[in-house]
Write a protein that holds these residues in place. Structure first.
Motif, PDB file in Angstrom:
ATOM      1  N   ASP A 112       0.706  -1.133   0.249  1.00 10.88           N
ATOM      2  CA  ASP A 112      -0.055  -0.251  -0.101  1.00 10.88           C
ATOM      3  C   ASP A 112       0.694   1.061  -0.205  1.00 10.88           C
ATOM      4  N   ALA A 113       2.468   1.307   0.869  1.00 14.59           N
ATOM      5  CA  ALA A 113       2.334   2.140   1.421  1.00 14.59           C
ATOM      6  C   ALA A 113       3.199   2.618  -0.586  1.00 14.59           C
ATOM      7  N   ILE A 114       4.097   1.168  -1.046  1.00 14.40           N
ATOM      8  CA  ILE A 114       4.615   1.720  -2.438  1.00 14.40           C
ATOM      9  C   ILE A 114       3.117   2.207  -2.893  1.00 14.40           C
ATOM     10  N   ALA A 115       1.899   1.767  -3.555  1.00 16.33           N
ATOM     11  CA  ALA A 115       1.281   2.238  -4.388  1.00 16.33           C
ATOM     12  C   ALA A 115       1.043   3.452  -3.785  1.00 16.33           C
ATOM     13  N   ASN A 116       1.073   4.314  -2.887  1.00 16.53           N
ATOM     14  CA  ASN A 116       0.609   5.811  -2.889  1.00 16.53           C
ATOM     15  C   ASN A 116       2.027   6.689  -3.357  1.00 16.53           C
ATOM     16  N   ILE A 117       3.456   6.387  -3.004  1.00 15.03           N
ATOM     17  CA  ILE A 117       4.378   6.665  -3.509  1.00 15.03           C
ATOM     18  C   ILE A 117       3.610   7.439  -4.559  1.00 15.03           C
TER      19      ILE A 117
END
Length: 302
Positions: A112-117
């Motif tokens: 999720d964090a990577i997708a948000n970046i």
């Protein structure tokens, strides 16, 4: 009114009614009229990208959109192709966007964090990432199933403990990259392989099939992993970051064709890692065309 004039009027009415009936839409089974603008979907130059491109294309056409494809774009230029409006959307990966295009640090971050970046960075470029698929085309290590069963190896930790029994068919670059052996050693400890030889990447599964090696670097959605002869070891310490499949779309394309968001999100929910492995197997192992594989999938799933 004389009869001749009367019948002329009736005849004219009959003709008008016939024309209207002929032009009237033929029930719910007819194709919808073309929606929005013409959409050009691109792909990178490997099977998975082309299959997904064609799945999206067939599904959108089924829903009445006018779609063209532009497959086999080099991975090094595909991002420029969408920014320069040569294509409107294409299958990308959250990790690639975050690390390669945005130079972000993604090791140790959640999917999720990577997708948000990726989402925030692309927004500044006039691009949108839709919902990412559960399918994760990440770095991994493939092992022969028979060898894994023999030594009880299921995870990277298992491999590290029993490395002295394993022959590593490497690819050179993997031995030097930070997301290869150097990084793995920092997280899991030293790997004292029985043997460690470098082969051409295109030969890796041939080497394993011949019994000349036991493990090899692999992407986690490779078709060979769906054959039962090999599987990807579990990265139990979560060293490798997620590379989830995600549609990358031009904002203007979404504005002109707002309905495509729902279609693509619906499809991508079904594209799991296992599903991508199966699709890739049909092309890379069984020799089917990516067009026929995509058509079959859409017929069964959309």
């Amino acid at each position: 009114m004389n009869n001749k004039k009367k019948w002329s009027i009736i005849g004219l009415i009959v003709i008008i009614v016939a024309v209207v009936i002929a032009a009237w839409p033929k029930g719910n089974n007819s194709k919808q009229t073309t929606k929005g603008t013409t959409i050009t979907i691109g792909s990178k130059n490997f099977s998975e990208s082309k299959i997904v491109m064609q799945i999206w294309t067939d599904a959108l056409k089924k829903d009445g959109y006018n779609v063209k494809t532009k497959p086999n774009i080099s991975s090094s230029v595909v991002y420029q192709a969408i920014k320069s409006k040569q294509i409107d959307l294409y299958p990308e990966y959250t990790g690639t966007i975050a690390m390669t295009y945005l130079k972000g640090k993604i090791v140790g971050k959640s999917a999720d964090a990577i997708a948000n970046i990726a989402r925030k960075g692309m927004k500044k470029q006039g691009l949108t990432t839709l919902n990412y698929a559960p399918g994760n085309d990440a770095q991994g290590i493939a092992i022969r199933t028979s060898v894994a069963k023999k030594y009880g190896i299921k995870t990277i930790s298992d491999l590290q403990k029993k490395a002295n029994k394993i022959r590593f068919a490497s690819q050179g670059e993997f031995d030097k990259r930070e997301d290869g052996i150097p990084g793995l050693t920092k997280v899991y400890g030293k790997f004292n392989f029985k043997s460690h030889k470098v082969y051409d990447p295109s030969l890796k599964y041939q080497i394993l099939a011949k019994g000349e090696g036991d493990i090899t670097p692999a992407s986690t959605t490779e078709g060979q992993l769906a054959t039962g002869k090999y599987f990807a070891l579990t990265d139990n310490k979560h060293f490798w970051p997620a590379y989830n499949l995600v549609p990358l779309v031009r904002n203007q394309t979404l504005k002109d064709n707002p309905g495509i968001k729902k279609v693509l999100n619906k499809i991508d929910r079904k594209l799991t890692t296992t599903e991508l492995q199966k699709l890739n197997k049909k092309v890379d192992v069984d020799g089917q065309s990516y067009q026929s594989v995509a058509k079959d999938w859409v017929d069964k799933n959309y």
